[in-house]
Design an enzyme around this catalytic site. Structure first.
Site, PDB file in Angstrom:
ATOM      1  CG  ASP A  13       7.866  30.856 -29.204  1.00 55.00           C
ATOM      2  OD1 ASP A  13       6.879  30.107 -29.128  1.00 55.00           O
ATOM      3  OD2 ASP A  13       8.761  30.750 -30.061  1.00 55.00           O
TER       4      ASP A  13
HETATM    5  N1  URA Z   1       7.510  31.488 -34.738  1.00 53.38           N
HETATM    6  C1  URA Z   1       8.281  31.239 -33.651  1.00 53.38           C
HETATM    7  O1  URA Z   1       9.263  30.514 -33.718  1.00 53.38           O
HETATM    8  N2  URA Z   1       7.942  31.812 -32.492  1.00 53.38           N
HETATM    9  C2  URA Z   1       6.886  32.653 -32.346  1.00 53.38           C
HETATM   10  O2  URA Z   1       6.643  33.159 -31.261  1.00 53.38           O
HETATM   11  C3  URA Z   1       6.101  32.909 -33.488  1.00 53.38           C
HETATM   12  C4  URA Z   1       6.434  32.301 -34.666  1.00 53.38           C
END
Ligand code: URA
Length: 240
Positions: free
Chosen positions: A100
């Site tokens: 993310d």
């Molecule tokens: N899980 C998440 O919620 N976000 C990420 O960036 C990676 C795994």
């Protein structure tokens, strides 16, 4: 000499399965003639897929310690900095899987479509280790639930490893290490959310045997040929 569908997948054009479909649909030509599945090709052969000539590029592999505020894509329509912008290369690389915008940590980037497809294939079950700073004091009961599986978007997550690293009783936060081998969208955040916790910070610390040793946030390095070989070894053993 290599099998045609593998060469197409390696180019990053599509997955090996999709390449087979395209060959069957007579959308692939080798030296101007319709191709057949399994045929062997070499660097000298001219491969055309749906009218596009497949470029034969040297493969490159990078391991990035992704900072916050960088988007995991090759091109962003909002003109934000992408993970690819952080890497100095003339090759057309792309990220493998996604972190993310506000997640930091380990991310592989490559132009090797086959490795990318294998790494993100559900069968591969590559282990990923995350460290999450969570709002609230996480109970041991909930740690057990995270380990045995919780429901996100109506589907139960596979068994995971969860452990508390530490609590901050004053700030009411908990640091949890979560090891999963699936790659659902926003999986870690959603797993905590399903139990009523908000993830304040998230970092991926390990993927398979690769970790962030020696890399500060924003730094990257090439994978060594030995590491690439080891990754292929692990991934291919899971496909059978
Ligand atoms: N899980 C998440 O919620 N976000 C990420 O960036 C990676 C795994």
């Amino acid at each position: 000499m290599e099998r045609l569908q593998k060469v197409i997948a390696n180019s990053g054009y599509c997955s090996r399965r999709k390449a087979e479909e395209l060959i069957n649909d007579r959308k692939v030509k080798v030296n101007g003639k319709f191709a057949v599945i399994g045929m062997q090709v070499s660097d000298k052969d001219e491969i055309e897929v749906e009218g596009n000539t497949i470029a034969k590029e040297d493969k490159v592999y990078f391991l990035l310690n992704k900072p916050r505020g960088v988007v995991t894509t090759a091109k962003d329509d909002k003109n934000r900095t992408t993970v690819v912008d952080l890497i100095n290369t003339s090759k057309r690389i792309y990220p493998v899987g996604r972190l993310d915008y506000d997640t930091t940590g380990l991310l592989i980037l490559t132009n090797d479509g086959e490795l990318a497809n294998l790494l993100t294939h559900p069968k591969s079950e590559i282990e990923k280790v995350y460290v999450a700073k969570v709002k609230g004091i996480v109970s041991y009961e909930n740690i057990k639930k995270l380990s045995s599986g919780v429901y996100i978007d109506g589907i139960k997550t596979a068994k995971a490893k969860a452990k508390i690293i530490r609590f901050d009783k004053d700030k009411k936060t908990t640091i949890v290490e979560l090891t999963i081998h699936e790659g659902k969208n926003h999986q870690v955040k959603k797993m905590f959310e399903s139990l009523g916790y908000e993830v304040l910070k998230l970092k991926r610390e390990r993927e398979s045997f690769l970790d962030l040793q020696g890399l500060n946030v924003g730094e990257y390095r090439n994978l060594t040929p030995k590491e690439v070989k080891k990754l292929y070894g692990e991934l291919n053993s899971k496909q059978n």
